[in-house]
Enzyme design. Sequence first.
Site, PDB file in Angstrom:
ATOM      1  N   ARG A  84      40.344  54.366  19.357  1.00 26.99           N
ATOM      2  CA  ARG A  84      38.955  54.013  19.000  1.00 26.99           C
ATOM      3  C   ARG A  84      38.140  53.680  20.244  1.00 26.99           C
ATOM      4  O   ARG A  84      38.229  52.579  20.779  1.00 26.99           O
ATOM      5  CB  ARG A  84      38.986  52.821  18.036  1.00 26.99           C
ATOM      6  CG  ARG A  84      37.658  52.216  17.702  1.00 26.99           C
ATOM      7  CD  ARG A  84      36.945  52.808  16.516  1.00 26.99           C
ATOM      8  NE  ARG A  84      37.777  53.008  15.350  1.00 26.99           N
ATOM      9  CZ  ARG A  84      37.687  54.090  14.570  1.00 26.99           C
ATOM     10  NH1 ARG A  84      36.800  55.034  14.837  1.00 26.99           N
ATOM     11  NH2 ARG A  84      38.474  54.239  13.526  1.00 26.99           N
ATOM     12  N   ARG A 106      42.275  65.217  19.741  1.00 26.20           N
ATOM     13  CA  ARG A 106      42.311  63.855  20.277  1.00 26.20           C
ATOM     14  C   ARG A 106      43.677  63.184  20.100  1.00 26.20           C
ATOM     15  O   ARG A 106      43.853  62.056  20.557  1.00 26.20           O
ATOM     16  CB  ARG A 106      41.202  62.999  19.649  1.00 26.20           C
ATOM     17  CG  ARG A 106      41.323  62.775  18.151  1.00 26.20           C
ATOM     18  CD  ARG A 106      40.212  61.865  17.630  1.00 26.20           C
ATOM     19  NE  ARG A 106      40.337  61.601  16.195  1.00 26.20           N
ATOM     20  CZ  ARG A 106      39.629  60.692  15.540  1.00 26.20           C
ATOM     21  NH1 ARG A 106      38.749  59.952  16.184  1.00 26.20           N
ATOM     22  NH2 ARG A 106      39.794  60.507  14.245  1.00 26.20           N
ATOM     23  N   HIS A 176      32.538  62.628  20.599  1.00 29.45           N
ATOM     24  CA  HIS A 176      32.266  61.472  19.717  1.00 29.45           C
ATOM     25  C   HIS A 176      32.075  60.222  20.595  1.00 29.45           C
ATOM     26  O   HIS A 176      32.815  59.241  20.491  1.00 29.45           O
ATOM     27  CB  HIS A 176      33.457  61.304  18.779  1.00 29.45           C
ATOM     28  CG  HIS A 176      33.208  60.453  17.577  1.00 29.45           C
ATOM     29  ND1 HIS A 176      32.785  59.147  17.651  1.00 29.45           N
ATOM     30  CD2 HIS A 176      33.330  60.737  16.263  1.00 29.45           C
ATOM     31  CE1 HIS A 176      32.670  58.666  16.423  1.00 29.45           C
ATOM     32  NE2 HIS A 176      32.991  59.605  15.559  1.00 29.45           N
ATOM     33  N   ASP A 222      24.900  56.236   9.745  1.00 26.13           N
ATOM     34  CA  ASP A 222      25.751  57.419   9.936  1.00 26.13           C
ATOM     35  C   ASP A 222      24.879  58.649   9.633  1.00 26.13           C
ATOM     36  O   ASP A 222      24.925  59.207   8.547  1.00 26.13           O
ATOM     37  CB  ASP A 222      26.973  57.345   9.000  1.00 26.13           C
ATOM     38  CG  ASP A 222      28.061  58.337   9.398  1.00 26.13           C
ATOM     39  OD1 ASP A 222      27.776  59.225  10.222  1.00 26.13           O
ATOM     40  OD2 ASP A 222      29.189  58.215   8.891  1.00 26.13           O
ATOM     41  N   GLU A 281      26.609  61.232  19.303  1.00 29.86           N
ATOM     42  CA  GLU A 281      27.674  62.236  19.388  1.00 29.86           C
ATOM     43  C   GLU A 281      27.146  63.665  19.292  1.00 29.86           C
ATOM     44  O   GLU A 281      26.773  64.107  18.210  1.00 29.86           O
ATOM     45  CB  GLU A 281      28.646  62.023  18.217  1.00 29.86           C
ATOM     46  CG  GLU A 281      29.000  60.583  17.955  1.00 29.86           C
ATOM     47  CD  GLU A 281      29.578  60.371  16.550  1.00 29.86           C
ATOM     48  OE1 GLU A 281      30.044  61.334  15.923  1.00 29.86           O
ATOM     49  OE2 GLU A 281      29.544  59.222  16.077  1.00 29.86           O
TER      50      GLU A 281
END
Length: 308
Positions: A84, A106, A176, A222, A281
């Site tokens: 994270r 990732r 991101h 978001d 992002e």
Amino acid sequence: MVSYIYIEKQTMIDRLQESFGIPGVISFERDSNNFVKAILQSSSGHRVELSLYGAQVLSWLDHNSNELLFVSAKANFKRGKPIRGGIPLVFPQFGKGELPSHGFARTNMWEVREAGETSDDLASIKLALQDTPGTMDIWPHPFRLELTVSLGDKLKTHLKVYNCGITPFFFFSGFHTYFRVADIAYCQIQGLQGVTYQDALKGEKACFVEQAEALLIDRQIDRRFFNAADQVVILDQISKRKFIVRKSNIKDLIVWNPWEDGSREFFDLGPNEFSSFVCVEPIFVNQKVTLEPRAGYECWQEIEVARI
Ligand code: TA6
């Protein structure tokens, strides 16, 4: 046995150091979680840590050693799990779906292919990831990814995707990025006015148009902005600095922060950490990229930091 493992680990660092290390520019270390990371140092005094796990940039210090990226104090450094913070790569899926969230780029170990100093004085390193039996099991496409990270007083991440198979494939990809801010309540994002977006918190279908000249964040957000301009600016009023975020060949841009209520859903995010970051992002989210056999695709993100 213990000493054998120790020697093995040392050997990998030594090998990388020998093949790619340049004193004062590129070096390699194992972090406390046992992942290998590359350290880039630029002549302008900036420093980046890039984990070979996920090819994820995990730290970017400016010439005064201010950290510019956010990594959660509760981040999970376990193989197979995402970390994270920093700059996680999204490929070949965005968000949740058949594959692990945001895909598998990732959560795989990448290899160093090249490293050095460019003619314009940038510290630069190229990592690569190819299909493995593990990726073929869940996404049956031969591929190669290359990520080049270049550091001067700006940080650039340049991603190339190649289709090594004999049929086309389709993917989402991008960066991101978790920007560190002093307090998100005193930040603004400029450059999104008039851009159409979907609000992932309200269901993904309805479209809205961003009205704000400067987007303020005072709750969970978001938003997926479609065909966003290739430059946005994040103003961090308390730190008195701004991030200028540029993107190339990526249409969309997401702005995400879970705020206090949303943070409870993330075991790897502390209850108050939401105020210390904003994710801006550059990622393809609206339409998948199509890549024909033997074809390649490339995109990049470049971040500049300046005083305000
Ligand atoms: O890019 C925004 C987003 O997709 C959010 O919806 C949120 O879930 C976030 O990414 C984090 O995803 P992750 O898989 O890293 O937990």
